[in-house]
Design a protein around this motif. Structure first.
Motif, PDB file in Angstrom:
ATOM      1  N   LEU A 103       0.829  -1.205   0.000  1.00 19.01           N
ATOM      2  CA  LEU A 103       0.000   0.000   0.000  1.00 19.01           C
ATOM      3  C   LEU A 103       0.866   1.259   0.000  1.00 19.01           C
ATOM      4  O   LEU A 103       0.620   2.189  -0.780  1.00 19.01           O
ATOM      5  CB  LEU A 103      -0.944   0.005   1.200  1.00 19.01           C
ATOM      6  N   ALA A 104       1.884   1.300   0.844  1.00 21.60           N
ATOM      7  CA  ALA A 104       2.780   2.460   0.880  1.00 21.60           C
ATOM      8  C   ALA A 104       3.447   2.664  -0.479  1.00 21.60           C
ATOM      9  O   ALA A 104       3.630   3.801  -0.928  1.00 21.60           O
ATOM     10  CB  ALA A 104       3.832   2.295   1.977  1.00 21.60           C
ATOM     11  N   GLY A 105       3.791   1.570  -1.134  1.00 15.15           N
ATOM     12  CA  GLY A 105       4.407   1.664  -2.461  1.00 15.15           C
ATOM     13  C   GLY A 105       3.476   2.260  -3.499  1.00 15.15           C
ATOM     14  O   GLY A 105       3.893   3.099  -4.311  1.00 15.15           O
ATOM     15  N   PHE A 106       2.214   1.856  -3.482  1.00 18.61           N
ATOM     16  CA  PHE A 106       1.246   2.437  -4.417  1.00 18.61           C
ATOM     17  C   PHE A 106       1.061   3.925  -4.133  1.00 18.61           C
ATOM     18  O   PHE A 106       0.971   4.738  -5.051  1.00 18.61           O
ATOM     19  CB  PHE A 106      -0.099   1.702  -4.355  1.00 18.61           C
ATOM     20  N   VAL A 107       1.011   4.283  -2.853  1.00 17.10           N
ATOM     21  CA  VAL A 107       0.881   5.691  -2.478  1.00 17.10           C
ATOM     22  C   VAL A 107       2.096   6.480  -2.985  1.00 17.10           C
ATOM     23  O   VAL A 107       1.952   7.587  -3.521  1.00 17.10           O
ATOM     24  CB  VAL A 107       0.704   5.842  -0.951  1.00 17.10           C
ATOM     25  N   ALA A 108       3.291   5.915  -2.833  1.00 14.41           N
ATOM     26  CA  ALA A 108       4.504   6.601  -3.290  1.00 14.41           C
ATOM     27  C   ALA A 108       4.484   6.817  -4.799  1.00 14.41           C
ATOM     28  O   ALA A 108       4.827   7.902  -5.279  1.00 14.41           O
ATOM     29  CB  ALA A 108       5.741   5.803  -2.886  1.00 14.41           C
ATOM     30  N   VAL A 109       4.076   5.812  -5.537  1.00 10.23           N
ATOM     31  CA  VAL A 109       4.012   5.949  -6.992  1.00 10.23           C
ATOM     32  C   VAL A 109       3.038   7.062  -7.376  1.00 10.23           C
ATOM     33  O   VAL A 109       3.344   7.905  -8.228  1.00 10.23           O
ATOM     34  CB  VAL A 109       3.623   4.599  -7.650  1.00 10.23           C
ATOM     35  N   LEU A 110       1.876   7.068  -6.747  1.00  7.55           N
ATOM     36  CA  LEU A 110       0.898   8.117  -7.038  1.00  7.55           C
ATOM     37  C   LEU A 110       1.428   9.497  -6.642  1.00  7.55           C
ATOM     38  O   LEU A 110       1.259  10.469  -7.378  1.00  7.55           O
ATOM     39  CB  LEU A 110      -0.413   7.834  -6.307  1.00  7.55           C
ATOM     40  N   ALA A 111       2.064   9.586  -5.482  1.00  7.96           N
ATOM     41  CA  ALA A 111       2.575  10.871  -4.993  1.00  7.96           C
ATOM     42  C   ALA A 111       3.692  11.409  -5.871  1.00  7.96           C
ATOM     43  O   ALA A 111       3.855  12.621  -5.991  1.00  7.96           O
ATOM     44  CB  ALA A 111       3.059  10.728  -3.553  1.00  7.96           C
ATOM     45  N   LYS A 113       4.150  10.800  -9.181  1.00  5.33           N
ATOM     46  CA  LYS A 113       3.854  10.845 -10.618  1.00  5.33           C
ATOM     47  C   LYS A 113       4.282  12.165 -11.255  1.00  5.33           C
ATOM     48  O   LYS A 113       4.751  12.195 -12.375  1.00  5.33           O
ATOM     49  CB  LYS A 113       2.372  10.604 -10.863  1.00  5.33           C
ATOM     50  N   ARG A 114       4.124  13.247 -10.521  1.00  7.33           N
ATOM     51  CA  ARG A 114       4.496  14.565 -11.042  1.00  7.33           C
ATOM     52  C   ARG A 114       5.750  15.109 -10.373  1.00  7.33           C
ATOM     53  O   ARG A 114       6.014  16.306 -10.410  1.00  7.33           O
ATOM     54  CB  ARG A 114       3.336  15.522 -10.851  1.00  7.33           C
ATOM     55  N   GLY A 115       6.492  14.253  -9.731  1.00  7.16           N
ATOM     56  CA  GLY A 115       7.720  14.670  -9.075  1.00  7.16           C
ATOM     57  C   GLY A 115       7.482  15.074  -7.626  1.00  7.16           C
ATOM     58  O   GLY A 115       6.351  15.087  -7.143  1.00  7.16           O
ATOM     59  N   LEU A 116       8.567  15.392  -6.943  1.00  5.21           N
ATOM     60  CA  LEU A 116       8.479  15.816  -5.552  1.00  5.21           C
ATOM     61  C   LEU A 116       7.846  17.198  -5.457  1.00  5.21           C
ATOM     62  O   LEU A 116       8.103  18.061  -6.287  1.00  5.21           O
ATOM     63  CB  LEU A 116       9.868  15.870  -4.914  1.00  5.21           C
ATOM     64  N   SER A 117       7.030  17.362  -4.433  1.00  2.00           N
ATOM     65  CA  SER A 117       6.418  18.672  -4.192  1.00  2.00           C
ATOM     66  C   SER A 117       6.243  18.842  -2.686  1.00  2.00           C
ATOM     67  O   SER A 117       6.555  17.936  -1.902  1.00  2.00           O
ATOM     68  CB  SER A 117       5.062  18.766  -4.891  1.00  2.00           C
ATOM     69  N   ALA A 118       5.717  19.977  -2.297  1.00  2.00           N
ATOM     70  CA  ALA A 118       5.483  20.236  -0.874  1.00  2.00           C
ATOM     71  C   ALA A 118       4.438  19.283  -0.300  1.00  2.00           C
ATOM     72  O   ALA A 118       4.441  19.015   0.902  1.00  2.00           O
ATOM     73  CB  ALA A 118       5.034  21.677  -0.673  1.00  2.00           C
ATOM     74  N   SER A 119       3.565  18.752  -1.143  1.00  2.00           N
ATOM     75  CA  SER A 119       2.529  17.840  -0.655  1.00  2.00           C
ATOM     76  C   SER A 119       3.009  16.391  -0.551  1.00  2.00           C
ATOM     77  O   SER A 119       2.342  15.562   0.074  1.00  2.00           O
ATOM     78  CB  SER A 119       1.291  17.901  -1.552  1.00  2.00           C
ATOM     79  N   THR A 120       4.151  16.076  -1.137  1.00  2.00           N
ATOM     80  CA  THR A 120       4.646  14.691  -1.114  1.00  2.00           C
ATOM     81  C   THR A 120       4.785  14.133   0.297  1.00  2.00           C
ATOM     82  O   THR A 120       4.294  13.031   0.562  1.00  2.00           O
ATOM     83  CB  THR A 120       5.979  14.579  -1.881  1.00  2.00           C
ATOM     84  N   PRO A 121       5.410  14.828   1.244  1.00  2.00           N
ATOM     85  CA  PRO A 121       5.517  14.262   2.597  1.00  2.00           C
ATOM     86  C   PRO A 121       4.151  14.014   3.245  1.00  2.00           C
ATOM     87  O   PRO A 121       3.978  13.017   3.948  1.00  2.00           O
ATOM     88  CB  PRO A 121       6.306  15.321   3.375  1.00  2.00           C
ATOM     89  N   VAL A 122       3.200  14.885   2.982  1.00  2.00           N
ATOM     90  CA  VAL A 122       1.861  14.701   3.551  1.00  2.00           C
ATOM     91  C   VAL A 122       1.212  13.449   2.976  1.00  2.00           C
ATOM     92  O   VAL A 122       0.625  12.644   3.713  1.00  2.00           O
ATOM     93  CB  VAL A 122       0.979  15.953   3.287  1.00  2.00           C
ATOM     94  N   ILE A 123       1.341  13.276   1.675  1.00  2.00           N
ATOM     95  CA  ILE A 123       0.766  12.084   1.030  1.00  2.00           C
ATOM     96  C   ILE A 123       1.464  10.828   1.536  1.00  2.00           C
ATOM     97  O   ILE A 123       0.818   9.823   1.821  1.00  2.00           O
ATOM     98  CB  ILE A 123       0.845  12.210  -0.502  1.00  2.00           C
ATOM     99  N   PHE A 124       2.786  10.881   1.652  1.00  2.00           N
ATOM    100  CA  PHE A 124       3.527   9.746   2.208  1.00  2.00           C
ATOM    101  C   PHE A 124       2.993   9.392   3.608  1.00  2.00           C
ATOM    102  O   PHE A 124       2.754   8.236   3.918  1.00  2.00           O
ATOM    103  CB  PHE A 124       5.019  10.058   2.313  1.00  2.00           C
ATOM    104  N   PHE A 125       2.847  10.415   4.446  1.00  2.00           N
ATOM    105  CA  PHE A 125       2.399  10.195   5.826  1.00  2.00           C
ATOM    106  C   PHE A 125       0.995   9.589   5.846  1.00  2.00           C
ATOM    107  O   PHE A 125       0.731   8.643   6.596  1.00  2.00           O
ATOM    108  CB  PHE A 125       2.433  11.508   6.617  1.00  2.00           C
ATOM    109  N   LEU A 126       0.107  10.119   5.026  1.00  2.00           N
ATOM    110  CA  LEU A 126      -1.258   9.572   4.970  1.00  2.00           C
ATOM    111  C   LEU A 126      -1.252   8.124   4.475  1.00  2.00           C
ATOM    112  O   LEU A 126      -2.035   7.296   4.956  1.00  2.00           O
ATOM    113  CB  LEU A 126      -2.146  10.452   4.089  1.00  2.00           C
ATOM    114  N   GLY A 127      -0.357   7.812   3.546  1.00  2.00           N
ATOM    115  CA  GLY A 127      -0.236   6.432   3.070  1.00  2.00           C
ATOM    116  C   GLY A 127       0.235   5.491   4.174  1.00  2.00           C
ATOM    117  O   GLY A 127      -0.266   4.371   4.312  1.00  2.00           O
ATOM    118  N   LEU A 128       1.198   5.957   4.971  1.00  2.00           N
ATOM    119  CA  LEU A 128       1.669   5.140   6.094  1.00  2.00           C
ATOM    120  C   LEU A 128       0.572   4.959   7.131  1.00  2.00           C
ATOM    121  O   LEU A 128       0.399   3.860   7.687  1.00  2.00           O
ATOM    122  CB  LEU A 128       2.901   5.773   6.734  1.00  2.00           C
TER     123      LEU A 128
END
Length: 191
Positions: A103-111, A113-128
């Motif tokens: 699940l974390a891996g799928f979240v990372a791929v989705l997060a 897709k458009r490269g790193l951004s300020a929202s990436t850590p938030v999406i990572f955290f929500l995935g975890l």
């Protein structure tokens, strides 16, 4: 070359092995118990495997870790090995780990897709958090109830003893995974 032969390449296998070894190292960190469940840093390795390697390599690394432990190498918490940990009070947690990495891996791929951004850590955290509360918690509590002979309330109470430390560990995982993707931006781009 058939598609199945291209699924994992040599570099992928190296990543899988390295993250399986990382999980093993984080599992034997001495700690304390909450009920029959020892505190370890396993979930740090599981989260990193998923967020850094993506769904399938992350899943494979955690599965390799479990297979090595089941085969008898003392890589589980407090040096445990063999099949006994899978049927003991922590068995549900062990079984949940590869699914949480997936699940974390799928979240990372989705997060990413458009490269790193300020929202990436938030999406990572929500995935975890999703992995923790939708996969690890239910299977862990079920394992505690089945093997520990406790009711749902007691099993949930034992699990709740880890919630604060798991949130802290998740923040650490997010920081590390974000740093890995900044250093190696193509780690998931080729997947």
């Amino acid at each position: 070359m058939p598609a199945s032969a291209r699924f994992f390449r040599g570099g992928d296998l190296a990543y899988v092995a390295v993250f399986a070894a990382l999980i093993a190292a984080l599992s034997i960190v001495p700690g304390f118990n909450i009920g029959p469940v020892p505190f370890t840093l396993q979930t740090v390795g599981v989260g990193l495997a998923g967020l850094c390697l993506g769904p399938w390599r992350g899943f494979a690394s955690v599965l390799l870790y479990l297979l090595v432990g089941a085969a008898g190498l003392p890589v589980f918490a407090k040096g445990g090995a063999g099949l006994a940990p899978f049927v003991g009070p922590t068995g549900g947690y062990l079984i949940a780990f590869p699914l949480a990495a997936l699940l974390a891996g799928f979240v990372a791929v989705l997060a990413l897709k458009r490269g790193l951004s300020a929202s990436t850590p938030v999406i990572f955290f929500l995935g975890l958090l999703a992995g923790r509360y939708l996969i690890i918690l239910p299977l862990g509590v079920f394992g505690l109830m089945r093997a520990g002979g406790v009711d749902f309330g007691k099993a949930l109470g034992i699990d709740m003893g880890f919630w604060v430390s798991d949130a802290i560990k998740s923040v650490i995982v997010v920081i590390l995974a974000y740093a890995v993707h900044r250093a190696f931006p193509r780690l998931l781009a080729q997947r």
